[in-house]
Design a protein around this motif. Structure first.
Motif, PDB file in Angstrom:
ATOM      1  N   ARG A  94       0.889  -1.259  -0.010  1.00 31.08           N
ATOM      2  CA  ARG A  94      -0.090   0.081   0.115  1.00 31.08           C
ATOM      3  C   ARG A  94       0.941   1.307  -0.053  1.00 31.08           C
ATOM      4  O   ARG A  94       1.654   1.291   0.765  1.00 31.08           O
TER       5      ARG A  94
ATOM      6  N   LEU B 158       1.868   4.777   1.116  1.00 34.76           N
ATOM      7  CA  LEU B 158       1.449   5.588   2.245  1.00 34.76           C
ATOM      8  C   LEU B 158       1.757   7.193   1.988  1.00 34.76           C
ATOM      9  O   LEU B 158       1.274   7.933   2.567  1.00 34.76           O
TER      10      LEU B 158
ATOM     11  N   ARG C 295       1.945  14.130  -0.088  1.00 41.62           N
ATOM     12  CA  ARG C 295       0.673  13.469   0.317  1.00 41.62           C
ATOM     13  C   ARG C 295       0.788  12.473   0.981  1.00 41.62           C
ATOM     14  O   ARG C 295       1.714  11.459   0.775  1.00 41.62           O
TER      15      ARG C 295
ATOM     16  N   PHE D 156      -1.487   8.870   2.640  1.00 44.46           N
ATOM     17  CA  PHE D 156      -2.744   8.041   2.272  1.00 44.46           C
ATOM     18  C   PHE D 156      -3.070   7.128   3.271  1.00 44.46           C
ATOM     19  O   PHE D 156      -2.293   6.617   4.107  1.00 44.46           O
ATOM     20  N   ASP D 157      -4.321   6.869   3.536  1.00 41.38           N
ATOM     21  CA  ASP D 157      -4.738   5.961   4.369  1.00 41.38           C
ATOM     22  C   ASP D 157      -4.313   4.471   4.339  1.00 41.38           C
ATOM     23  O   ASP D 157      -4.098   4.219   3.234  1.00 41.38           O
ATOM     24  N   ALA D 158      -4.159   3.901   5.310  1.00 36.23           N
ATOM     25  CA  ALA D 158      -3.786   2.570   5.242  1.00 36.23           C
ATOM     26  C   ALA D 158      -4.188   1.789   6.714  1.00 36.23           C
ATOM     27  O   ALA D 158      -4.663   2.567   7.583  1.00 36.23           O
ATOM     28  N   PRO D 159      -4.606   0.507   6.600  1.00 37.18           N
ATOM     29  CA  PRO D 159      -5.444  -0.240   7.735  1.00 37.18           C
ATOM     30  C   PRO D 159      -4.570  -0.215   9.012  1.00 37.18           C
ATOM     31  O   PRO D 159      -5.000  -0.255  10.249  1.00 37.18           O
TER      32      PRO D 159
ATOM     33  N   ASP E  48      -1.040   1.548   9.506  1.00 36.92           N
ATOM     34  CA  ASP E  48      -0.119   2.469   9.520  1.00 36.92           C
ATOM     35  C   ASP E  48      -1.002   3.605   9.866  1.00 36.92           C
ATOM     36  O   ASP E  48      -2.110   4.237   8.962  1.00 36.92           O
ATOM     37  N   GLU E  49      -0.451   4.811  10.632  1.00 30.34           N
ATOM     38  CA  GLU E  49      -1.267   6.016  11.125  1.00 30.34           C
ATOM     39  C   GLU E  49      -0.492   7.276  10.436  1.00 30.34           C
ATOM     40  O   GLU E  49      -0.940   8.295  10.999  1.00 30.34           O
TER      41      GLU E  49
ATOM     42  N   ALA F  51      -1.452   8.935   7.932  1.00 25.83           N
ATOM     43  CA  ALA F  51      -2.550   9.941   7.133  1.00 25.83           C
ATOM     44  C   ALA F  51      -3.010  10.724   8.369  1.00 25.83           C
ATOM     45  O   ALA F  51      -3.524  12.020   7.982  1.00 25.83           O
ATOM     46  N   ALA F  52      -2.909  10.369   9.588  1.00 24.08           N
ATOM     47  CA  ALA F  52      -3.241  11.279  10.731  1.00 24.08           C
ATOM     48  C   ALA F  52      -2.270  12.509  10.710  1.00 24.08           C
ATOM     49  O   ALA F  52      -2.923  13.591  11.337  1.00 24.08           O
TER      50      ALA F  52
ATOM     51  N   ARG G  91      -1.474  14.513   7.917  1.00 25.87           N
ATOM     52  CA  ARG G  91      -1.690  14.896   6.675  1.00 25.87           C
ATOM     53  C   ARG G  91      -0.932  16.346   6.489  1.00 25.87           C
ATOM     54  O   ARG G  91      -1.439  17.174   7.403  1.00 25.87           O
TER      55      ARG G  91
END
Length: 261
Positions: free
Chosen positions: A156, A158, A221, A223-226, A228-229, A231-232, A234
């Motif tokens: 994914r 990130l 940029r 990106f969301d991932a299940p 990994d955090e 994206a919090a 951003r």
């Protein structure tokens, strides 16, 4: 007698994944500093660490590392890439950084990071290389050159960055500009499983040598991932960027005491 600084422990100790410091590093560092939501940044700081300024710094690096020189003759042990994410904070009236997450593509680097408070995980990191040539493929460090970088973890993506150089002199950012702290834990499954105490540590960095830094701007940029955090944290605006060659030596770390998570 079994020997070694880290596992595995063997009669000669040569099989240890990581030898003791000093650890010497040289490489290319792309630094990008940009705003993020201050409240989100504050959640990633240990209690009592300091006030989040609302700025994050991302470093994308391509390193070569050695202890006493032998790794340079066997570069599979020396070379790796990493993506570092720092949260800037004001601590005791000074600007400092805290490292909540970082990814590397080399197991040796991962363990070195855990020992000095850099919470490394494995990932795939790519960045444009620059060569001092006047050629379309060389990406020379001059005005108008465009460069990219990306981070992927377990298939994914990130993070990704698009950088445009402006011909100016780049400034030192992140761990190149000020103290950068991390946490060392002590998880154990001996008896009752426990995460152990969290200790705030400051890596001992000496012998810094830096070449010219080129400046620019970047669009960064996340990106969301299940699992990994990143994206919090951003970015909420464009980034100031700098790229150049740097060398440092890590001699150890200073224990700043037990902290609450």
């Amino acid at each position: 007698m079994l020997r070694g600084f880290t596992p595995p422990y063997t009669p000669d100790g040569r099989s240890s994944l990581v030898p003791a410091p000093p650890w010497h590093y040289a490489g290319t560092v792309l630094s990008m500093a940009c705003p993020t939501e201050p409240a989100a940044a504050a959640r990633f700081l240990p209690q009592g660490f300091g006030r989040a300024t609302g700025r994050i710094i991302a470093h994308v690096c391509e390193w070569q590392a050695t202890t006493d020189g032998w790794e340079l003759l066997d570069p599979v042990n020396a070379q790796y890439r990493e993506f570092i994410l720092l949260v800037e904070a004001e601590r005791d009236g000074a600007a400092v950084n805290f490292c909540p997450m970082i990814w590397v593509d080399q197991d040796i680097s991962l363990i070195r990071g855990w020992l000095q408070g850099w919470p490394k995980k494995l990932g795939q990191v790519w960045m444009t290389r620059s060569y001092g040539l006047d050629h379309p493929a060389a990406a020379p460090l001059r005005a108008g050159t465009r460069m990219g970088a990306s981070l992927a973890v377990k298939d994914r993506r990130l993070a990704e960055a698009a950088v445009t150089l402006d011909g100016g002199e780049g400034q030192s950012l992140g761990f190149l500009a000020g103290p950068t702290y991390g946490l060392v834990g002590a998880p154990s499954i001996i008896g009752e499983p426990t995460a152990g105490a969290l200790r705030l540590v400051l890596p001992g960095i000496t012998g810094r040598v830096a070449g010219p830094m080129a400046s620019g701007t970047a669009e960064l940029r996340f990106f969301d991932a299940p699992r990994d955090e990143l994206a919090a944290l951003r970015p909420t605006g464009p980034a100031v960027a700098a790229i150049g060659n740097v060398a440092i030596t890590v001699t150890g770390a200073t224990d700043m005491g037990v902290v609450a998570g």
